[in-house]
Write a protein that holds these residues in place. Structure first.
Motif, short mmCIF file in Angstrom:
data_model
loop_
_atom_site.label_atom_id
_atom_site.label_comp_id
_atom_site.label_asym_id
_atom_site.label_seq_id
_atom_site.Cartn_x
_atom_site.Cartn_y
_atom_site.Cartn_z
N CYS A 145 0.81 -1.20 -0.12
CA CYS A 145 0.04 -0.05 -0.10
C CYS A 145 0.96 1.29 -0.02
O CYS A 145 0.52 2.35 -0.65
N HIS A 146 1.89 1.09 0.85
CA HIS A 146 2.97 2.22 0.75
C HIS A 146 3.68 2.58 -0.61
O HIS A 146 3.68 3.54 -1.11
N TYR A 147 4.01 1.45 -1.41
CA TYR A 147 4.83 1.50 -2.51
C TYR A 147 3.74 2.03 -3.55
O TYR A 147 4.33 2.84 -4.50
N TYR A 148 2.61 1.54 -3.61
CA TYR A 148 1.78 2.09 -4.76
C TYR A 148 0.66 3.22 -4.30
O TYR A 148 0.11 3.61 -5.06
N SER A 149 0.97 3.98 -3.10
CA SER A 149 0.24 4.91 -2.54
C SER A 149 -1.16 4.65 -2.69
O SER A 149 -1.99 5.36 -3.21
N TYR A 150 -1.55 3.47 -2.25
CA TYR A 150 -2.90 3.09 -2.54
C TYR A 150 -3.48 2.72 -0.99
O TYR A 150 -3.12 1.81 -0.14
N HIS A 151 -4.63 3.58 -0.45
CA HIS A 151 -5.30 3.76 1.09
C HIS A 151 -4.05 3.56 1.92
O HIS A 151 -4.45 2.91 2.94
N PHE A 152 -3.05 4.41 1.71
CA PHE A 152 -1.77 4.28 2.73
C PHE A 152 -2.60 5.36 3.81
O PHE A 152 -1.86 6.53 3.81
N THR A 173 -1.11 -6.62 -4.93
CA THR A 173 -1.47 -7.24 -3.73
C THR A 173 -1.67 -6.08 -2.64
O THR A 173 -2.08 -6.24 -1.55
N CYS A 174 -1.77 -5.06 -3.19
CA CYS A 174 -2.28 -3.89 -2.31
C CYS A 174 -3.98 -3.41 -2.43
O CYS A 174 -4.42 -3.13 -1.29
#
Length: 337
Positions: free
Chosen positions: A33-40, A301-302
């Motif tokens: 989630c952090h790597y893809y900035s997804y719901h982080f 997988t985020c």
């Protein structure tokens, strides 16, 4: 309230390792989630920043603890190496050999030489390949453990043991500081493993304390309070500080959970966690492998649906892998006879 001593961590070691592998899987989700900035945000951001991958430290701590019991029961060094290397190398070879052939030879087209360097951890030092870094660290820990055992077991008393522990941890820390100062690129590659050696060493020393059932469980309260306070200083610019603080906090929490298990009747929950603990090595290998291929195939997988596929498939394949490993191990024993 039931009286406890330091052996309580050994008593619930399997369940605590089960919790640890579950938290590692959760960390990988938050890391994606952090790597893809997804719901982080929310608990995902909190977990990634303050808990991170510290459950790996718990694995190493409990490994050191368990190895002390193992060596006290059977002190033959040759037998120790054979048992431990079979336990880790058989599943590693089953998973890593086809994975690196697919990744390096078939997908990246970098050739067999690169696959061999990845498999033997050469690229971990040179290029920072971290796919199976934990296996390389455990092989090192197994290699040096008989020597650590001699240092631990020859300590005259608890105070002498603590002095030796502090000295060894300080030596590793100084080594890390020197590498960070003069070889920054190398330190960036290896710090994920190097900075976890102290917690393995601490587990080795605690193994004797647990084995002798010393009553110094109160020290965990001090470590929990101190590490909890230091967590407020994260994120930190120092990877050494961050690694040590999160590791101590995680293991202190494990001590608290073990105490709770000893006070309450939670056998069904403990049995489920023990299953995960017993399959932890296979789960780790399978999980990081499937995650790598899913991300490469753009099944990020985020996203929760892909994460559920990853988790469920990891559990099933890890169970199959352990059956296969057991079959190979039993076959090797029969042939030896």
């Amino acid at each position: 309230m039931k009286k406890t001593n330091n052996s309580v961590l050994s008593q619930y070691r399997g369940a605590l390792m089960g919790i640890s592998i579950i938290l590692i899987i959760v960390f990988h989700f938050t890391d994606d989630c952090h790597y893809y900035s997804y719901h982080f945000s929310g608990w995902i951001s909190f977990f990634w920043r303050y808990i991170s991958s510290s459950s790996v430290d718990a694995f190493l701590f409990f490994s050191g603890l368990g190895l002390y019991y193992s060596m006290k029961k059977r002190s033959d060094v040759r037998s120790f190496y054979i048992r431990r290397l079979k336990r880790i190398l058989i599943p590693y070879c089953i998973v890593a050999v086809p994975s690196y052939i697919l990744l390096d030879v078939c997908v990246d087209k970098t050739g067999w030489g690169e696959a061999i360097k990845d498999f033997t951890f050469i690229t971990f030092f040179s290029d920072g390949d971290r796919l199976y870094w934990y296996i390389g660290l455990m092989l090192l820990c197994y290699l040096i453990y008989p020597y650590i055992f001699q240092i631990v077991d020859s300590a005259r008393d608890a105070i002498d043991g603590e002095i030796r522990l502090i000295s060894m941890v300080s030596a590793v820390t100084v080594l890390a500081l020197v590498i960070a100062l003069y070889e920054k690129e190398v330190f960036g590659n290896v710090n994920i493993a190097l900075l976890r050696l102290p917690v393995f060493i601490a587990g080795c020393f605690y193994g004797r304390s647990s084995y002798e059932k010393r009553e110094s469980y109160w020290k965990w309260l001090i470590l929990f309070a101190l590490s909890g306070y230091l967590l407020t200083m994260l994120p930190s610019g120092s990877p050494i500080f961050a690694r040590y603080v999160t590791g101590i906090f995680n293991i202190s929490c494990c001590a608290g959970i073990a105490w709770i298990f000893s006070q309450l009747s939670m056998r069904p929950v403990i049995r489920i966690l023990e299953w995960f603990g017993a399959h932890s090595l296979e789960l780790y290998l399978v999980h990081v492998t499937i995650r790598k291929f899913m991300k490469g195939a753009a099944f990020y997988t985020c996203r929760l649906r892909y994460e559920l596929v990853l988790v469920c498939s990891s559990i099933v394949v890890a169970w199959i892998l352990q059956i296969l490993v057991r079959y190979i191990t039993d076959h090797m024993i029969k042939e030896k006879r």
